[in-house]
Design an enzyme around this catalytic site. Structure first.
Site, PDB file in Angstrom:
ATOM      1  N   LYS A  52       0.832  -1.213   0.000  1.00 14.19           N
ATOM      2  CA  LYS A  52       0.000   0.000   0.000  1.00 14.19           C
ATOM      3  C   LYS A  52       0.859   1.253   0.000  1.00 14.19           C
ATOM      4  O   LYS A  52       0.594   2.214  -0.720  1.00 14.19           O
ATOM      5  CB  LYS A  52      -0.956  -0.024   1.207  1.00 14.19           C
ATOM      6  CG  LYS A  52      -2.000  -1.128   1.098  1.00 14.19           C
ATOM      7  CD  LYS A  52      -2.925  -1.242   2.298  1.00 14.19           C
ATOM      8  CE  LYS A  52      -3.865  -2.418   2.112  1.00 14.19           C
ATOM      9  NZ  LYS A  52      -4.825  -2.605   3.213  1.00 14.19           N
ATOM     10  N   GLN A  96      -5.202  -1.972   9.305  1.00 11.36           N
ATOM     11  CA  GLN A  96      -4.944  -3.256   8.642  1.00 11.36           C
ATOM     12  C   GLN A  96      -5.518  -4.395   9.478  1.00 11.36           C
ATOM     13  O   GLN A  96      -5.313  -4.471  10.680  1.00 11.36           O
ATOM     14  CB  GLN A  96      -3.437  -3.450   8.439  1.00 11.36           C
ATOM     15  CG  GLN A  96      -3.071  -4.631   7.574  1.00 11.36           C
ATOM     16  CD  GLN A  96      -3.580  -4.530   6.145  1.00 11.36           C
ATOM     17  OE1 GLN A  96      -3.795  -3.430   5.620  1.00 11.36           O
ATOM     18  NE2 GLN A  96      -3.786  -5.665   5.525  1.00 11.36           N
ATOM     19  N   ASP A 119     -11.553   2.014   3.259  1.00 10.07           N
ATOM     20  CA  ASP A 119     -11.754   0.568   3.126  1.00 10.07           C
ATOM     21  C   ASP A 119     -13.218   0.238   2.856  1.00 10.07           C
ATOM     22  O   ASP A 119     -13.564  -0.849   2.407  1.00 10.07           O
ATOM     23  CB  ASP A 119     -11.344  -0.124   4.443  1.00 10.07           C
ATOM     24  CG  ASP A 119      -9.940  -0.727   4.373  1.00 10.07           C
ATOM     25  OD1 ASP A 119      -9.297  -0.840   5.434  1.00 10.07           O
ATOM     26  OD2 ASP A 119      -9.495  -1.120   3.275  1.00 10.07           O
TER      27      ASP A 119
HETATM   28  N1  LIG Z   1      -7.811  -2.875   6.308  1.00  9.80           N
HETATM   29  C1  LIG Z   1      -7.818  -3.928   5.448  1.00  9.80           C
HETATM   30  N2  LIG Z   1      -7.320  -5.111   5.837  1.00  9.80           N
HETATM   31  C2  LIG Z   1      -7.350  -6.166   4.966  1.00  9.80           C
HETATM   32  C3  LIG Z   1      -7.863  -6.019   3.677  1.00  9.80           C
HETATM   33  C4  LIG Z   1      -8.410  -4.759   3.310  1.00  9.80           C
HETATM   34  O1  LIG Z   1      -8.944  -4.568   2.180  1.00  9.80           O
HETATM   35  N3  LIG Z   1      -8.354  -3.749   4.229  1.00  9.80           N
HETATM   36  N4  LIG Z   1      -7.815  -7.071   2.757  1.00  9.80           N
HETATM   37  C5  LIG Z   1      -6.978  -8.242   3.043  1.00  9.80           C
HETATM   38  C6  LIG Z   1      -5.513  -8.079   2.711  1.00  9.80           C
HETATM   39  N5  LIG Z   1      -5.170  -7.175   1.630  1.00  9.80           N
HETATM   40  C7  LIG Z   1      -5.310  -5.822   1.860  1.00  9.80           C
HETATM   41  O2  LIG Z   1      -5.005  -5.342   2.915  1.00  9.80           O
HETATM   42  C8  LIG Z   1      -4.408  -7.570   0.513  1.00  9.80           C
HETATM   43  C9  LIG Z   1      -4.133  -8.902   0.257  1.00  9.80           C
HETATM   44  C10 LIG Z   1      -3.277  -9.253  -0.816  1.00  9.80           C
HETATM   45  C11 LIG Z   1      -2.712  -8.262  -1.592  1.00  9.80           C
HETATM   46  C12 LIG Z   1      -1.774  -8.564  -2.695  1.00  9.80           C
HETATM   47  O3  LIG Z   1      -1.268  -7.660  -3.335  1.00  9.80           O
HETATM   48  N6  LIG Z   1      -1.461  -9.843  -2.891  1.00  9.80           N
HETATM   49  C13 LIG Z   1      -0.453 -10.183  -3.886  1.00  9.80           C
HETATM   50  C14 LIG Z   1       0.575 -11.138  -3.272  1.00  9.80           C
HETATM   51  C15 LIG Z   1       1.201 -10.474  -2.059  1.00  9.80           C
HETATM   52  C16 LIG Z   1       2.302 -11.386  -1.485  1.00  9.80           C
HETATM   53  O4  LIG Z   1       3.350 -11.455  -2.143  1.00  9.80           O
HETATM   54  O5  LIG Z   1       2.068 -12.020  -0.438  1.00  9.80           O
HETATM   55  C17 LIG Z   1      -1.117 -10.840  -5.094  1.00  9.80           C
HETATM   56  O6  LIG Z   1      -2.218 -11.428  -4.903  1.00  9.80           O
HETATM   57  O7  LIG Z   1      -0.535 -10.744  -6.176  1.00  9.80           O
HETATM   58  C18 LIG Z   1      -3.008  -6.941  -1.343  1.00  9.80           C
HETATM   59  C19 LIG Z   1      -3.835  -6.588  -0.283  1.00  9.80           C
HETATM   60  C20 LIG Z   1      -7.067  -8.560   4.525  1.00  9.80           C
HETATM   61  N7  LIG Z   1      -6.834  -7.372   5.340  1.00  9.80           N
END
Ligand SMILES: Nc1nc2c(c(=O)[nH]1)N[C@@H](CN(C=O)c1ccc(C(=O)N[C@@H](CCC(=O)O)C(=O)O)cc1)CN2
Length: 282
Positions: A52, A96, A119
């Site tokens: 982020k 988060q 969010d």
């Molecule tokens: N306050 C928040 N917490 C959480 C959210 C949210 O939307 N708001 N969602 C999920 C986690 N999440 C965002 O925070 C999230 C998960 C995964 C990715 C992402 O870029 N994944 C990559 C791989 C990342 C890695 O290498 O591990 C991908 O899929 O290519 C971004 C955001 C729970 N918490």
């Protein structure tokens, strides 16, 4: 089978935001600012928060990262949120998830000012989503809609099956699909004959947190599959809720993990923060 490239689409989304923020900067006005609060040492959360921050830097937005250890009290967190609510230079606030068990997540999410809740988790924004009014749309469901739009997929009249009923993905994405005139089923751990239910889906949205659970016999020929899963397989490799190799020859389109829904979550957070700025400053 078409790969729905979340990295590509998220970059396109972020580039548009970057251009808008560059134009704002040239006017001499301050740029949008996102405050991110991370409590505890969850490894995955640290990766997501870093992603982020990187996205903020990419689009030219200011970010304020606040790290607190797991001993932080609920009262201290609520006080911090209140300070950020009243900080006029801050346009978006997120905490988060998950939080340490010692802290009431619902109470914390309700403490964020709805107009800074980028969010989209505050009840006021959930109510607006329910009513199809403009508030903040949760980032992962929002990103899935943008991906479908990007591949020219029209949800109108389609059978959409959402497996998982979380407040941050399952329920909001079901509402968004309904607003796009899809016929929506929300399946969950108590659903009977799950395979029968998912096999009738034109669009299958997998959001249960079980590595490679959905194999080809859960998927309709020619379906579109959106995999929200963020799991580790037996080799510790990141994988989704869908067994990609098993379904890839059966589906019309699918999002990979990594590189699918995840990057879109981040891009839509940038979009929501810019939207907050525009509502508050312009
Ligand atoms: N306050 C928040 N917490 C959480 C959210 C949210 O939307 N708001 N969602 C999920 C986690 N999440 C965002 O925070 C999230 C998960 C995964 C990715 C992402 O870029 N994944 C990559 C791989 C990342 C890695 O290498 O591990 C991908 O899929 O290519 C971004 C955001 C729970 N918490």
């Amino acid at each position: 089978m078409k790969l729905i490239n979340g990295k590509e689409i998220s970059t396109k989304t972020k580039d548009a935001i970057k251009a808008e923020i560059e134009a704002i900067r040239k006017t001499g006005k301050r740029v949008p600012k996102l405050a991110v609060i991370l409590v505890g040492d969850n490894q995955a959360s640290q990766v997501y928060v870093r992603n982020k921050e990187k996205a903020c830097a990419y689009v030219g937005m200011e970010s304020l990262r606040i790290n607190k250890d797991a001993t932080m009290s609920e009262e201290e967190l609520l006080k911090l949120i209140d300070e950020l609510n009243h900080d006029d230079s801050v346009d978006g606030i997120l905490v988060q998830l998950p939080l340490p068990k010692t802290i009431d997540e619902e109470k914390v999410l309700k403490a964020i000012a709805p107009e800074k809740d980028v969010d989209g988790f505050h009840p006021a924004n959930i109510a607006k989503l329910f009513l199809n009014e403009e508030g903040f749309i949760p980032c992962t469901p929002y990103g899935m809609m943008v991906m479908l739009d990007e591949i020219g997929y029209d949800l109108d009249g389609k059978e959409v099956v959402v497996v998982g009923r979380s407040n941050i993905v399952g329920k909001p994405v079901a509402l968004l699909a309904l607003h796009h005139n899809a016929t929506v089923t929300i399946a969950h751990s108590h659903t009977k004959n799950l395979q029968e239910v998912t096999s009738r889906a034109d669009v299958l949205i997998a959001a249960i947190g079980k590595a490679k659970f959905f194999t080809a016999d859960y998927v309709k020929e020619g379906a579109v599959v959106l995999d929200v899963g963020m799991n580790r397989d037996e080799n510790g490799k990141l994988c989704g809720d869908v067994d990609f190799d098993d379904v890839k020859d059966k589906v019309a389109a699918i999002t990979p993990v990594p590189g699918g829904v995840g990057p879109m979550t981040i891009a839509m957070l940038m979009k929501n923060t810019l939207l907050s700025y525009k509502r508050r400053v312009q």
